[in-house]
Design an enzyme around this catalytic site. Structure first.
Site, PDB file in Angstrom:
ATOM      1  N   LYS A 113      26.723   7.228  94.168  1.00 31.24           N
ATOM      2  CA  LYS A 113      25.233   7.487  94.726  1.00 31.24           C
ATOM      3  C   LYS A 113      24.651   7.886  95.879  1.00 31.24           C
ATOM      4  CE  LYS A 113      21.244   3.983  94.660  1.00 31.24           C
ATOM      5  NZ  LYS A 113      20.603   3.183  94.102  1.00 31.24           N
ATOM      6  N   ARG A 176      29.301   2.335  93.648  1.00 30.56           N
ATOM      7  CA  ARG A 176      28.341   1.343  92.686  1.00 30.56           C
ATOM      8  C   ARG A 176      29.165   1.344  91.656  1.00 30.56           C
ATOM      9  NH1 ARG A 176      22.715   1.454  91.904  1.00 30.56           N
ATOM     10  NH2 ARG A 176      22.990   2.833  90.216  1.00 30.56           N
ATOM     11  N   ASP A 252      13.773  -0.082  85.349  1.00 29.75           N
ATOM     12  CA  ASP A 252      14.722   0.894  84.631  1.00 29.75           C
ATOM     13  C   ASP A 252      15.142   0.275  86.233  1.00 29.75           C
ATOM     14  OD1 ASP A 252      12.336   1.699  86.266  1.00 29.75           O
ATOM     15  OD2 ASP A 252      13.300   2.929  87.525  1.00 29.75           O
TER      16      ASP A 252
HETATM   17  P1  AMP Z   1      14.787   4.046  92.422  1.00 26.95           P
HETATM   18  O1  AMP Z   1      13.313   3.648  93.326  1.00 26.95           O
HETATM   19  O2  AMP Z   1      15.588   4.398  92.930  1.00 26.95           O
HETATM   20  O3  AMP Z   1      15.158   3.039  91.827  1.00 26.95           O
HETATM   21  O4  AMP Z   1      14.642   5.243  91.951  1.00 26.95           O
HETATM   22  C1  AMP Z   1      14.139   5.559  90.680  1.00 26.95           C
HETATM   23  C2  AMP Z   1      13.898   7.070  89.831  1.00 26.95           C
HETATM   24  O5  AMP Z   1      14.189   8.023  91.137  1.00 26.95           O
HETATM   25  C3  AMP Z   1      15.470   7.249  90.136  1.00 26.95           C
HETATM   26  O6  AMP Z   1      14.859   8.274  88.378  1.00 26.95           O
HETATM   27  C4  AMP Z   1      16.021   8.267  90.591  1.00 26.95           C
HETATM   28  O7  AMP Z   1      16.999   8.489  90.199  1.00 26.95           O
HETATM   29  C5  AMP Z   1      15.320   8.645  91.212  1.00 26.95           C
HETATM   30  N1  AMP Z   1      15.300   9.078  92.824  1.00 26.95           N
HETATM   31  C6  AMP Z   1      14.974   8.948  93.007  1.00 26.95           C
HETATM   32  N2  AMP Z   1      15.148   9.208  94.609  1.00 26.95           N
HETATM   33  C7  AMP Z   1      15.805   9.918  94.694  1.00 26.95           C
HETATM   34  C8  AMP Z   1      16.126  11.298  95.516  1.00 26.95           C
HETATM   35  N3  AMP Z   1      16.375  11.333  96.718  1.00 26.95           N
HETATM   36  N4  AMP Z   1      16.898  12.427  94.535  1.00 26.95           N
HETATM   37  C9  AMP Z   1      16.084  12.195  93.396  1.00 26.95           C
HETATM   38  N5  AMP Z   1      16.297  10.861  92.667  1.00 26.95           N
HETATM   39  C10 AMP Z   1      15.709  10.456  92.814  1.00 26.95           C
HETATM   40 MG    MG Z   2      16.588   2.996  90.343  1.00 20.44          MG
END
Ligand code: AMP
Ligand code: MG
Length: 477
Positions: A113, A176, A252
């Protein structure tokens, strides 16, 4: 023991092809350093903990080197975020490096990650910061030690790369591990894009890889759904019993294995507050602590919807109707064990509610109060403002407790002394940001044995200092 170089890969998900994931090469960190590693997670891959000190370990887990057998891929999925459907999500900053088979034949996904941008990064930079990587590492290993199903964390590395969030931070990576990275949102993606053949392929893959026993059932997909539902319910009951708020229960972030997954602004309660909202960005309190069981039900309904091409709606509805009763039964089972109540009695739920209400009214520390009740009722009394009400409750509690001497020992093994409080994580992060990783490592070690009082580590069992209460944790990571 296996050496890092000899890990055995069998990349089943990658073989499903480009409909399900995209090939991506990790973007390495610059000047990476190892922050912390988990010997327990390493053992799952048959690795000698000493290998964490090798240069190759840091290189492999900062994207600098890669096994020739690994096939890094970004998975596509979608999902419901805060109740609204988002059609295009996917691994925006994490890569499934491959699937490793250990000496007992178990499969473990290695997911890196913070490995850079992917076709699903949207506006994001594909990076993860040190702060959130440490938080996910500590939570994964702490939940595991508490007996709460979770993804695992092998290590965190940090580089010189500047990453911009509310302020400039350092880029980091977390390795992870989980037996599968398939989420509810994977099924939703293929359902809502009307790719029902691919959805069938995904269902078959999940049956084979995660729920092989369901393949023998009369209705394999229904049976698999029932298992997912039960595991999810059991996981959430444990969250409620141990005061864990996930914070972002979007579909998700829900694992098909019913394990705690995708840690963001999570928190363990300090003082008991049923409606606690740990995510600073959750303005409506959708994911408040006491709403988690109902949200679990809502998320399971989203998964059910995505399985309607294969299972009768009425059958799925009948399964969904079991969620809240199953939750209540499992939650009460866990709380009876914590309180030392043997068997089941009709007044149990009310007696527990009265305790929780007093904790809420007195802002009693949830974990300390329950531990003291297991160790010594008279000191637990100090946690309450209204002593008369507590004394009346205590009399009934004592009458309700199991008389046998084994019961006390049992209670000590299910009421933790050490909890990953936000302020403890924050202290460790502050030091790590100054390049001192000793506090992260020490906290990790303490949390490996949460049920045992550890001499010299009394401070880690204390309630938060004033500055550490109700820390606001943002969604940015
Ligand atoms: P999360 O809130 O971490 O569950 O992420 C929600 C979505 O946003 C997922 O598709 C992640 O892969 C994407 N995402 C979160 N942070 C980033 C980032 N810094 N760059 C690219 N995608 C991100
Ligand atoms: Mg997520």
């Amino acid at each position: 023991m296996t050496s890092l170089a000899d890990l055995q890969f069998d990349n089943r998900f990658a073989r499903l092809g480009d409909t399900f994931s995209s090939k991506v090469v990790p973007e390495p960190l610059s000047n990476p350093q190892l922050v912390v590693s988990s010997e327990d997670a390493m053992a799952l891959l048959d690795l000698d903990p000493a290998e964490a000190q090798s240069e190759i370990f840091t290189e492999l887990f900062s994207g600098m080197k890669i096994w020739s057998e690994a096939e890094p891929r970004a998975m596509v999925y979608s999902g419901h975020q805060f109740g609204a459907y988002n059609p295009q999500l996917g691994d925006g900053r994490g890569l499934l490096l491959g699937e490793v088979i250990n000496s007992t034949g178990e499969y473990w996904d290695l997911h890196l990650k913070g490995a850079g941008s992917t076709p699903y990064s949207r506006m994001g930079d594909g990076r993860a910061v040190l702060r959130s990587s440490i938080r996910e590492f500590l939570a994964s290993e702490a939940l595991q030690a508490l007996g709460i199903p979770t993804s695992r964390a092998l290590c965190v590395t940090v580089g010189d790369n500047p990453v911009y969030r509310e302020r400039q931070e350092r880029g980091a990576m977390l390795l992870r591990m989980a037996p599968s990275h398939i989420r509810f949102g994977h099924f939703e993606f293929f359902y809502y894009t009307k790719q029902h053949d691919a959805l069938r392929e995904l269902v078959d893959f999940t049956l084979q890889s995660c729920y092989p026993a369901s393949q023998q059932a009369d209705e394999p997909v229904l049976d698999m759904y029932r298992q997912v539902l039960r595991r999810t319910v059991d996981m959430i009951a444990r969250w409620q019993a141990y005061g864990f708020c996930h914070g972002v229960m979007n579909t998700d972030n829900m694992s098909i294995l019913g394990i705690t997954f995708d840690f963001g602004p999570y928190a363990f309660l300090d003082d008991y507050d049923a409606g606690h909202i740990c995510n600073h960005s959750d303005h409506e309190g959708r994911y408040a602590f006491n709403r988690q069981p109902a949200i679990g039900h809502w998320n399971l309904a989203c998964l059910a919807q995505a399985l309607t091409p294969f299972v009768e709606v009425d059958q799925l509805k009948a399964e969904l109707a079991t969620v809240m009763p199953l939750h209540q039964a499992e939650y009460m089972r866990l709380m009876r064990a914590r309180l030392g109540w043997a068997g089941e009695q009709p007044g149990d739920e009310e007696l527990l509610q009265r305790l929780l209400q007093q904790m809420q009214d007195s802002a009693s520390d949830y974990h300390i109060t329950l531990r003291l009740l297991a160790e010594d009722d008279s000191t637990a009394r100090d946690q309450f403002i209204d002593r008369a009400t507590f004394d009346a409750w205590l009399q009934q509690h004592q009458a309700r407790q199991a008389a046998d001497p084994g019961a006390l020992a049992g209670r000590l093994t299910c009421n933790p002394v050490y909890i990953l409080r936000n302020y403890l994580a924050q202290q460790a992060i502050t030091a790590a940001e100054e390049n001192d990783f000793s506090e992260v490592q020490q906290l990790h070690q303490i949390l490996r044995q949460p049920f045992t009082r550890q001499p010299g580590r009394e401070a880690y069992a204390a309630p938060p200092p004033d500055w550490g209460r109700r820390l606001e944790i943002s969604c940015s990571s």
